[in-house]
Design an enzyme around this catalytic site. Sequence first.
Site, PDB file in Angstrom:
ATOM      1  N   SER A 223      -4.178  34.164  45.303  1.00 21.91           N
ATOM      2  CA  SER A 223      -5.113  35.276  45.349  1.00 21.91           C
ATOM      3  C   SER A 223      -5.288  35.785  46.785  1.00 21.91           C
ATOM      4  O   SER A 223      -4.341  36.279  47.391  1.00 21.91           O
ATOM      5  CB  SER A 223      -6.446  34.852  44.719  1.00 21.91           C
ATOM      6  OG  SER A 223      -7.269  35.960  44.469  1.00 21.91           O
ATOM      7  N   ASP A 246      -0.367  34.938  42.298  1.00 22.67           N
ATOM      8  CA  ASP A 246      -1.281  36.001  41.887  1.00 22.67           C
ATOM      9  C   ASP A 246      -1.968  36.657  43.089  1.00 22.67           C
ATOM     10  O   ASP A 246      -3.195  36.753  43.170  1.00 22.67           O
ATOM     11  CB  ASP A 246      -2.335  35.446  40.917  1.00 22.67           C
ATOM     12  CG  ASP A 246      -2.490  36.317  39.670  1.00 22.67           C
ATOM     13  OD1 ASP A 246      -1.686  37.244  39.481  1.00 22.67           O
ATOM     14  OD2 ASP A 246      -3.416  36.054  38.880  1.00 22.67           O
ATOM     15  N   HIS A 301      -6.137  34.502  35.911  1.00 23.96           N
ATOM     16  CA  HIS A 301      -6.114  34.293  37.357  1.00 23.96           C
ATOM     17  C   HIS A 301      -6.364  32.834  37.749  1.00 23.96           C
ATOM     18  O   HIS A 301      -5.689  32.286  38.622  1.00 23.96           O
ATOM     19  CB  HIS A 301      -7.154  35.199  38.010  1.00 23.96           C
ATOM     20  CG  HIS A 301      -7.012  35.337  39.497  1.00 23.96           C
ATOM     21  ND1 HIS A 301      -5.820  35.666  40.110  1.00 23.96           N
ATOM     22  CD2 HIS A 301      -7.923  35.203  40.510  1.00 23.96           C
ATOM     23  CE1 HIS A 301      -5.990  35.731  41.426  1.00 23.96           C
ATOM     24  NE2 HIS A 301      -7.250  35.446  41.687  1.00 23.96           N
TER      25      HIS A 301
END
Length: 377
Positions: A223, A246, A301
């Site tokens: 992330s 991600d 996620h």
Amino acid sequence: MGGMLALPRGKGPHHVGCTDVMVGHTRQGLFLRLFYPCLLQGGATEPLWIPRSEYCAGLADFTLRRRWCSALLSITIGSCRVPVSWNGPFKPCSSGYPLIIFSHGLGAFRTLYSSVCTELASWGFVVAALEHRDHSAATTYFCTAEAGREEWIPFQQVPQGQKEFYFRNKQVHQRAEECVRALRLFKDIASGKSVLNILHQDLDLSVLKGNVDLAKVAIMGHSFGGVTAVLALVKEPSFRCAVALDAWMFPLENVLYPEVSKPVLFINTEKFQTPESVAKMKRLSSRNSQTKIITVLGTVHKSQTDFAFLPGKLISRIFSARGTLDPNEALAITSKAALAFLQRHLNLEEEFDQWDDLLEGVGDSVVPEAPFCRSNL
């Protein structure tokens, strides 16, 4: 309650040890959890997944926006442990293990990716999972020079009236610089410089000298940590490639994209990315044929974090951690793709190339590039 979290043991040939490392008495120092191949030792203890109650409070603030929930989190997950040997004896390697610096996501901290870090260490990597001090961790701290005194660094929301891009861009640069400093720490150890771990763990950091191959270094993150990894490639030429789980590409300024010359493996989940974010990834893959983009189907996620292994519908709903793909299968796909990519770009003499097809998005529950899904960010 200790059985609430069932993190998997590494599937590779090595037993895994871990320790915490803190250097320096200011926020300009470093704090990381180190995962490494270790020798099997009877009676080894396993570390807590959530190392201290303050981290439960930080998670409650970030995830639930309710500090009072910290006691509930402490009860439900506070006694969970990671299946590794705490301060286990380092397993020597004359050729040196490759090194991975790992950067956590927004509102996370150094222990929340223990599953993937353990898996990579079990295949013969030293993995340094940083805890960032840019106010993006759920919480963190450093020990001041005054004996016994700690100073905590809480999570910070974007200040009112400030544009999010400028706030996050400043953070991502600090994060990438911390990754570079972590690599320099390992270079200092390799050169024979005495490095004091002020947490006074049983593992002597000098054992790393001669056992880490600093010509084979990668950067990895999830992330916010994924885009941190991309930026670190620009800041430090010793990073030979990046694995971005991600990645949240928003905080990186457009002018830097042409400077990313090293290959990146983007491993996306199905339920997070936006067309805008994927377009930024494709700016890099269009310039470098070795940069790959794949998506793991049936994942969300937090499937790439340890939260995926929390059982129970309620706790999984709280952390938005439940995809349709079994978390063990998701971890296997992510790890095998990363290992294949790392073998290719760190010139490893292993058999990780057996999973090369994953890099092209070929295999069960994986596809090339990225289906367009709307992020909740």
